[in-house]
Design a protein around this motif. Sequence first.
Motif, mmCIF file in Angstrom:
data_model
loop_
_atom_site.group_PDB
_atom_site.id
_atom_site.type_symbol
_atom_site.label_atom_id
_atom_site.label_comp_id
_atom_site.label_asym_id
_atom_site.label_seq_id
_atom_site.Cartn_x
_atom_site.Cartn_y
_atom_site.Cartn_z
ATOM 1 N N ARG A 92 1.012 -1.218 -0.009
ATOM 2 C CA ARG A 92 0.078 0.091 0.174
ATOM 3 C C ARG A 92 0.707 1.210 -0.013
ATOM 4 N N SER A 93 0.368 2.194 -0.747
ATOM 5 C CA SER A 93 1.323 3.329 -0.927
ATOM 6 C C SER A 93 0.718 4.206 0.069
ATOM 7 N N ASP A 94 1.600 5.032 0.665
ATOM 8 C CA ASP A 94 1.099 6.204 1.676
ATOM 9 C C ASP A 94 0.896 7.539 0.990
ATOM 10 N N VAL A 95 1.132 7.635 -0.246
ATOM 11 C CA VAL A 95 0.660 8.832 -0.847
ATOM 12 C C VAL A 95 -0.466 8.802 -2.118
ATOM 13 N N ASN A 96 -0.678 7.460 -2.579
ATOM 14 C CA ASN A 96 -1.705 7.362 -3.306
ATOM 15 C C ASN A 96 -2.983 6.192 -2.797
ATOM 16 N N VAL A 97 -3.861 6.475 -2.197
ATOM 17 C CA VAL A 97 -4.930 5.413 -1.521
ATOM 18 C C VAL A 97 -5.887 5.176 -2.567
ATOM 19 N N THR A 98 -5.847 3.859 -3.158
ATOM 20 C CA THR A 98 -6.805 3.540 -4.458
ATOM 21 C C THR A 98 -7.739 2.785 -3.830
ATOM 22 N N PHE A 99 -8.905 2.707 -4.266
ATOM 23 C CA PHE A 99 -10.065 1.701 -3.690
ATOM 24 C C PHE A 99 -11.590 1.900 -4.610
ATOM 25 N N ARG A 100 -12.386 0.825 -4.629
ATOM 26 C CA ARG A 100 -13.425 0.965 -5.222
ATOM 27 C C ARG A 100 -14.519 0.775 -4.253
ATOM 28 N N LEU A 101 -15.716 0.962 -4.569
ATOM 29 C CA LEU A 101 -17.109 0.695 -3.894
ATOM 30 C C LEU A 101 -17.421 -0.632 -4.458
ATOM 31 N N ARG A 102 -18.458 -0.963 -3.738
ATOM 32 C CA ARG A 102 -19.131 -2.296 -3.970
ATOM 33 C C ARG A 102 -19.672 -2.538 -5.563
ATOM 34 N N ASP A 103 -20.334 -1.461 -5.800
ATOM 35 C CA ASP A 103 -20.888 -1.582 -7.508
ATOM 36 C C ASP A 103 -20.675 -0.211 -7.957
ATOM 37 N N ASP A 104 -20.897 -0.172 -9.419
ATOM 38 C CA ASP A 104 -20.305 1.342 -9.989
ATOM 39 C C ASP A 104 -21.451 2.283 -9.724
ATOM 40 N N GLU A 105 -22.935 1.932 -9.484
ATOM 41 C CA GLU A 105 -23.647 3.013 -9.209
ATOM 42 C C GLU A 105 -23.267 3.529 -8.020
ATOM 43 N N LEU A 106 -22.871 2.897 -6.880
ATOM 44 C CA LEU A 106 -22.553 3.325 -5.591
ATOM 45 C C LEU A 106 -21.379 4.296 -5.602
ATOM 46 N N SER A 107 -20.322 3.918 -6.454
ATOM 47 C CA SER A 107 -19.216 4.483 -6.778
ATOM 48 C C SER A 107 -19.570 6.039 -7.531
ATOM 49 N N ALA A 108 -20.439 5.917 -8.374
ATOM 50 C CA ALA A 108 -20.829 7.440 -9.038
ATOM 51 C C ALA A 108 -21.159 8.091 -8.051
ATOM 52 N N ARG A 109 -22.295 7.682 -6.892
ATOM 53 C CA ARG A 109 -22.912 8.711 -5.871
ATOM 54 C C ARG A 109 -21.846 9.081 -5.035
ATOM 55 N N PHE A 110 -20.759 7.947 -4.732
ATOM 56 C CA PHE A 110 -19.912 8.609 -3.506
ATOM 57 C C PHE A 110 -18.989 9.706 -4.355
ATOM 58 N N LEU A 111 -18.613 9.706 -5.581
ATOM 59 C CA LEU A 111 -17.864 10.644 -6.139
ATOM 60 C C LEU A 111 -18.807 11.852 -6.077
ATOM 61 N N ALA A 112 -19.767 11.871 -6.651
ATOM 62 C CA ALA A 112 -20.920 12.907 -6.565
ATOM 63 C C ALA A 112 -20.934 13.790 -5.245
ATOM 64 N N GLU A 113 -21.092 13.186 -4.231
ATOM 65 C CA GLU A 113 -21.241 13.498 -3.047
ATOM 66 C C GLU A 113 -19.855 13.896 -2.418
ATOM 67 N N ALA A 114 -18.633 13.350 -2.944
ATOM 68 C CA ALA A 114 -17.344 13.785 -2.582
ATOM 69 C C ALA A 114 -17.317 15.458 -3.131
ATOM 70 N N THR A 115 -17.448 15.584 -4.506
ATOM 71 C CA THR A 115 -17.633 16.914 -4.908
ATOM 72 C C THR A 115 -18.332 17.874 -4.113
ATOM 73 N N LYS A 116 -19.727 17.560 -3.932
ATOM 74 C CA LYS A 116 -20.406 18.495 -3.297
ATOM 75 C C LYS A 116 -19.658 18.874 -1.793
ATOM 76 N N ARG A 117 -18.954 18.022 -1.175
ATOM 77 C CA ARG A 117 -18.270 18.392 -0.131
ATOM 78 C C ARG A 117 -16.731 19.239 -0.103
ATOM 79 N N ASP A 118 -16.680 19.401 -1.453
ATOM 80 C CA ASP A 118 -15.442 20.250 -1.963
ATOM 81 C C ASP A 118 -14.162 19.135 -1.705
ATOM 82 N N PHE A 119 -14.390 17.876 -1.868
ATOM 83 C CA PHE A 119 -13.111 17.010 -2.057
ATOM 84 C C PHE A 119 -13.013 17.197 -3.743
#
Length: 360
Positions: free
Chosen positions: A293-320
């Motif tokens: 595991r990298s200390d500078v790039n943490v990579t992961f997926r969510l359990r399905d593509d739909e949930l991943s899309a929702r996760f990324l959308a909510e991250a954007t709303k929180r200014d990530f």
Amino acid sequence: MKRIDNFNAGPSALPLSVLERVREELVDYQGTGMSVMEMSHRSAAYEAIHDAAEAKLRRLLNVPDDFRVLFLQGGASLQFAMLPMNFLGPDETALYVLTGVWSEKAAQEAVRFGHVVVDDQAKAEGYTDVPTQVMRPADVDLRYVHVTSNNTIYGTQWRELPVTDSPLVIDMSSDILSRPVDWTNVGVAYAGAQKNLGPSGVTVVFVRDSFLARANGDVPTMLGYPTHVKQRSLYNTPPTFAIYIMGLVLDWIEEQGGVEGIAARNREKAGLLYRVIDEYPDFYLGHAKERARSDVNVTFRLRDDELSARFLAEATKRDFVGVKGHRSVGGCRVSLYNAVSVESATRFATFMEDFVRAHR
């Protein structure tokens, strides 16, 4: 003033104090009446900036005296070709350890200049790991062994540099100055600045004198390392403003306790995210095996593509910003380079936990 949590993979976050210092000195650098961007690279004022940046790099990384430090342009991608052009002949062989996209690209450039053999153990495993031991061909005299110390796209990292009986050439673009370096067997190391060192535009190269002594002679002037060594990286106009900002970033690193202090911060930041990934395996699937595991790039997926899309959308709303994974692999990637604060990592880890509770 609004500042977001910047997890971009590069160009990436810079320390706020550095940006404020640049703003203060932008129009009039230390009473010169002009910006660093306007200075002649032959002036005493700029040469002081240039020499100080080299001295800081040497001090922070404990660079041995028998290494030359170069400030070049073209990014690591130019080094993929420039390095074998200088150090690999048509009858010589180099080993490239494939641990991700960038090491593949480096190997593809090297075949233009000499023989290339590859260690593709990590590729066979989907780049989820790095080799425990480099596999080299028997009875072949290797000019050098090329490795990429950290793999931004896949989130894997060499915890320790591999042991070989040939000189190491290391692409350190994404983890330089994030941890100490063992220079024992290094012939050349190089890094684009835009992740840990400063803004895009300058590439740092460290080359050992004994390795440099064997450089190929028939190389275009601008592409020959000896040219830039002889002229102290001032053969032509260097990326002066990027070098100036890099120097300020190096000052900031010293204020954080040097490389050792930064390394501890990076482990803390990464640990916050990996703890959540491990705690909720039904939600988050880390790409890298734990030992790599990298200390500078943490990579992961969510359990399905739909949930991943929702996760990324909510991250954007929180200014990530910058959380979407590389287009070649998808998923998510959180880059925790030196300037990313522990507070930013904490906020994101909390968001990951909140997302689990809201979507179970």
